[in-house]
Design a protein around this motif. Structure first.
Motif, PDB file in Angstrom:
ATOM      1  N   LYS B   8       1.383  -1.385  -0.543  1.00 18.73           N
ATOM      2  CA  LYS B   8       0.237   0.365  -0.243  1.00 18.73           C
ATOM      3  C   LYS B   8       0.619   1.200   0.088  1.00 18.73           C
ATOM      4  CE  LYS B   8      -2.987   0.534   3.552  1.00 18.73           C
ATOM      5  NZ  LYS B   8      -4.128  -0.029   4.345  1.00 18.73           N
ATOM      6  N   LYS B   9       1.819   1.229   0.889  1.00 22.19           N
ATOM      7  CA  LYS B   9       2.978   2.254   0.923  1.00 22.19           C
ATOM      8  C   LYS B   9       3.713   2.775  -0.499  1.00 22.19           C
ATOM      9  CE  LYS B   9       4.751   1.389   5.131  1.00 22.19           C
ATOM     10  NZ  LYS B   9       5.825   1.097   5.607  1.00 22.19           N
ATOM     11  N   LEU B  12       0.951   4.315  -2.728  1.00 22.49           N
ATOM     12  CA  LEU B  12       0.755   5.616  -2.485  1.00 22.49           C
ATOM     13  C   LEU B  12       1.581   6.511  -2.934  1.00 22.49           C
ATOM     14  CD1 LEU B  12      -1.407   5.888   0.800  1.00 22.49           C
ATOM     15  CD2 LEU B  12      -2.311   4.950  -0.817  1.00 22.49           C
ATOM     16  N   ASP B  13       3.072   5.820  -2.565  1.00 24.58           N
ATOM     17  CA  ASP B  13       4.169   7.071  -3.073  1.00 24.58           C
ATOM     18  C   ASP B  13       4.132   7.076  -5.158  1.00 24.58           C
ATOM     19  OD1 ASP B  13       4.689   7.522  -0.953  1.00 24.58           O
ATOM     20  OD2 ASP B  13       6.728   5.725  -0.477  1.00 24.58           O
ATOM     21  N   SER B  18      -3.972   9.266  -1.778  1.00 23.50           N
ATOM     22  CA  SER B  18      -3.707   9.298  -0.197  1.00 23.50           C
ATOM     23  C   SER B  18      -5.196   8.323  -0.115  1.00 23.50           C
ATOM     24  CB  SER B  18      -4.452  11.084  -0.016  1.00 23.50           C
ATOM     25  OG  SER B  18      -6.063  10.600   0.181  1.00 23.50           O
ATOM     26  N   TYR B  19      -5.212   8.247   1.022  1.00 22.61           N
ATOM     27  CA  TYR B  19      -5.575   7.252   1.746  1.00 22.61           C
ATOM     28  C   TYR B  19      -7.405   7.054   1.927  1.00 22.61           C
ATOM     29  CZ  TYR B  19      -1.817   5.385   4.131  1.00 22.61           C
ATOM     30  OH  TYR B  19      -0.185   5.145   4.793  1.00 22.61           O
ATOM     31  N   GLY B  20      -7.201   8.668   2.390  1.00 21.15           N
ATOM     32  CA  GLY B  20      -8.898   9.104   2.157  1.00 21.15           C
ATOM     33  C   GLY B  20      -9.182   8.622   0.313  1.00 21.15           C
ATOM     34  N   GLN B  21      -8.558   8.602  -0.418  1.00 21.66           N
ATOM     35  CA  GLN B  21      -8.255   8.214  -1.590  1.00 21.66           C
ATOM     36  C   GLN B  21      -9.012   6.720  -2.382  1.00 21.66           C
ATOM     37  OE1 GLN B  21      -6.234  10.969  -3.815  1.00 21.66           O
ATOM     38  NE2 GLN B  21      -7.438  11.187  -5.503  1.00 21.66           N
ATOM     39  N   TYR B  23      -9.270   4.939   0.222  1.00 24.11           N
ATOM     40  CA  TYR B  23     -10.569   3.900   0.950  1.00 24.11           C
ATOM     41  C   TYR B  23     -12.388   5.011   0.477  1.00 24.11           C
ATOM     42  CZ  TYR B  23      -7.216   1.490   3.779  1.00 24.11           C
ATOM     43  OH  TYR B  23      -6.361   1.121   4.369  1.00 24.11           O
ATOM     44  N   ARG B  24     -12.219   5.638   0.120  1.00 23.89           N
ATOM     45  CA  ARG B  24     -13.042   6.442  -0.834  1.00 23.89           C
ATOM     46  C   ARG B  24     -13.685   5.392  -2.176  1.00 23.89           C
ATOM     47  NH1 ARG B  24     -11.716  11.833  -2.672  1.00 23.89           N
ATOM     48  NH2 ARG B  24     -11.882  11.985  -0.166  1.00 23.89           N
ATOM     49  N   GLU B  46      -0.256  -5.368   6.852  1.00 21.83           N
ATOM     50  CA  GLU B  46       0.634  -4.956   5.465  1.00 21.83           C
ATOM     51  C   GLU B  46      -0.557  -5.233   4.952  1.00 21.83           C
ATOM     52  OE1 GLU B  46       2.673  -2.406   4.565  1.00 21.83           O
ATOM     53  OE2 GLU B  46       4.228  -2.297   5.755  1.00 21.83           O
TER      54      GLU B  46
END
Lengths: 231, 213
Positions: B8-9, B12-13, B18-21, B23-24, B46
Motif C-alpha cells: 500500500k505504501k 500511494l507513493d 491519499s489514504y482517503g482517496q 478508501y473512498r 500490511e
C-alpha cells in the motif's frame, strides 16, 4: 425481489402501534410506535421508529429515524440516518450520513460518507467513511478505522446531562487507523498511518507513520514514529 | 498466488493518491475487496495489491473521474452486468459491433425470432467483433469462439476469465482461463491472441453507457 425490477410498483405506508409484527416487504413509509418485529427484508423510503424494532433480514431505507433500539439480522443500508439509542447490525452497515447517539455494534463492515457517533462503537469489520467522528462515552473497540478525516475523542456531556456519566472509561481500542487527517485522544492502537496526524493526550500507539505533519501530546505514548517521504 | 504484489505504501507513493482517496474508491466498489491482500509483517499488518491490475485501475480512475461520477465509474468497473438488453437495430445503430460479427453470432447460435440481446450476449459478440477486426481469427474460428463462450461463460468460468486462441501445427484451439492466470504449454503451441473478459466488460459498458450520455 422481483418487485425491485418494477419501477411502477406502488409502495404503501405501514403503521405499527403497540406490540406487532410484519413480514416485511416494500413500503413507502414505515412508522413504528412500540415494539415491532419484521420477519423478512424491509425496503422503504423512510423508516421511523419510537420504541424497538427488530428486522430478521436486511433493512434498506433512504431515511431512518429511530428513538429506541434497532436490531438488524442482515445488512443495513441507509441514506440518512439518525438514531438515539442502540443499534445492532449483524451484517454490514452502508450509509450516507449516519448520526448516532448511543451504542452501535456491527458484526460486518461500516461504510458511510459520514459516520458521526456520540457514544460507544463496537465494529468487528472495517469502519470506512469519508468523515469519521467518534465522541466516546464509554469504551469502544474497532478493528480498523479508515477514511479521509478521522477524529476520535472523549465526549464531555456537560452538567446538563449528568446521567451520561456511567463511569466506564472513555477510550477506544483499534488495530489500525489510516486517513488523511487524523485527530486522536484516548486511543490505544497498534498502527496509525496518515498525512496530518495529531496524537492527543491519553493515546498509546505502537507505530505512527505520517507524510505531512505529526503533533504528539506529552501525555501520550508513541512507540515509534516514522515520516514517510514521497520521492 | 505468484502474482506480483505492490504494498500500500509503495502504491500511494507511486500514484500520489491519499489514504482517503483509496478508501473512498474501495467504499464505492471501484476497487474490489479481493484486491486488498492482508499480510502480517514485522511492522504490523500490511496490505498488498495485485500490482498490474491495481496500477491500471488507479490510472483509469484518475483519468476518468473528471468525466464520470464515482457511482458511474463503479458501474463501469462492476463485474455485474445488470439487466440491460438491446435489439439488433439498437446494437447496429449505436455502432457497438459490426453487422458481420452480429450476423455470424446469430447464425452460429441459430436464433430466429429473438429480437433482444442480453448484456452477456452482446459481450460475446463484442469479443468476437474485436478478434475478427484484429484479423487474428478467421470466420470459422469465430464460430468456434462463440460456441465456446456460449457454453461456459460466465456460469462455469466466472467473469474474470481470460480468452486465448492458441495454434499448434495450424490447428486452432480456444482456451478459457478462469482468473486469467498464466498457463504453460509445450513449445510448439503459439498463443495467437489473448483477451481479458473483465476488461472487455468495462470497455463494452463504457461503449454502451457513453451512447446514453
Amino acid at each position: 425481489m422481483n418487485q425491485q425490477n418494477n419501477p411502477n410498483m406502488t409502495r404503501h405506508n405501514l403503521r405499527l402501534v403497540g406490540e406487532s409484527s410484519s413480514n416485511g416487504g416494500f413500503f413507502d413509509e414505515v412508522r413504528v410506535t412500540g415494539d415491532a418485529e419484521f420477519n423478512g427484508d424491509v425496503d422503504c423510503q423512510s423508516f421511523k421508529c419510537t420504541g424497538n424494532s427488530a428486522v430478521d433480514g436486511s433493512l434498506s431505507a433512504d431515511l431512518l429515524k429511530i428513538t429506541g433500539n434497532l436490531g438488524v439480522e442482515g445488512n443495513l443500508n441507509v441514506g440518512n440516518m439518525h438514531l438515539t439509542g442502540e443499534l445492532k447490525v449483524n451484517g454490514h452497515i452502508t450509509g450516507g450520513k449516519v448520526q448516532l447517539f448511543g451504542e452501535c455494534a456491527a458484526n460486518g463492515e461500516i461504510r458511510a460518507e459520514q459516520f458521526l457517533i456520540k457514544g460507544v462503537v463496537q465494529a468487528e469489520g472495517m469502519l470506512n467513511a469519508e468523515q469519521v467522528e467518534i465522541r466516546m462515552l464509554g469504551s469502544s473497540r474497532t478493528r480498523e478505522i479508515v477514511g479521509t478525516h478521522i477524529e476520535v475523542k472523549p465526549y464531555e456531556p456537560g452538567k446538563w446531562m449528568p446521567w451520561l456519566w456511567h463511569g466506564s472509561k472513555k477510550e477506544l481500542e483499534a488495530s489500525i487507523i489510516e486517513g488523511d487527517v487524523i485527530r486522536l485522544r484516548n486511543v490505544t492502537a497498534d498502527v496509525v498511518r496518515g498525512g496530518d496526524v495529531e496524537i492527543g493526550p491519553g493515546c498509546r500507539i505502537r507505530l505512527v507513520e505520517y507524510s505531512e505533519a505529526l503533533r504528539q501530546d506529552e501525555q501520550s505514548e508513541v512507540g515509534q514514529s516514522v515520516k514517510r517521504t514521497v520521492e | 498466488m505468484n502474482e506480483d504484489l505492490i504494498s500500500k505504501k509503495e502504491l500511494l507513493d507511486m500514484t500520489g493518491i491519499s489514504y482517503g482517496q483509496l478508501y473512498r474508491w474501495k467504499r464505492k466498489n471501484l476497487i474490489p475487496e479481493q484486491w486488498f491482500i492482508r499480510k502480517s509483517s514485522f511492522t504490523g499488518q500490511e496490505t498488498f495489491f495485485p500490482r498490474d491490475k491495481m496500477l491500471q485501475r488507479i490510472d483509469r480512475i484518475l483519468n476518468m473521474k473528471d468525466d464520470l461520477s464515482l457511482d458511474a465509474l463503479a458501474d463501469v468497473f462492476s463485474p455485474n452486468t445488470g439487466e440491460l438488453s438491446l435489439s439488433v437495430g439498437e446494437i447496429l445503430e449505436r455502432n457497438i459491433v459490426s453487422s458481420t460479427s452480429l450476423n455470424l453470432y446469430i447464425e452460429t447460435i441459430g436464433i430466429t425470432e429473438q429480437p433482444q440481446f442480453s448484456f452477456e450476449q452482446i459481450l460475446i459478440i463484442y469479443v468476437l467483433d474485436k478478434l475478427l477486426r484484429s484479423g487474428d481469427i478467421s470466420l470459422e474460428e469465430g464460430r468456434l469462439l462463440v460456441r465456446t463462450l456460449e457454453s461456459y461463460f460466465p456460469e462455469q468460468t466466472g467473469r474474470e476469465v481470460g480468452v486465448r486462441l492458441t495454434r499448434k501445427m495450424g490447428v486452432g484451439a480456444f482456451l478459457l482461463v478462469p482468473g486469467d492466470v498464466d498457463i504453460f504449454m509445450d513449445s510448439e503451441v503459439r498463443t495467437v491472441t489473448r483477451l481479458a473478459m473483465a476488461q472487455c466488460t468495462e470497455e463494452l459498458k463504457l461503449l454502451i453507457g457513453g451512447g446514453d450520455a
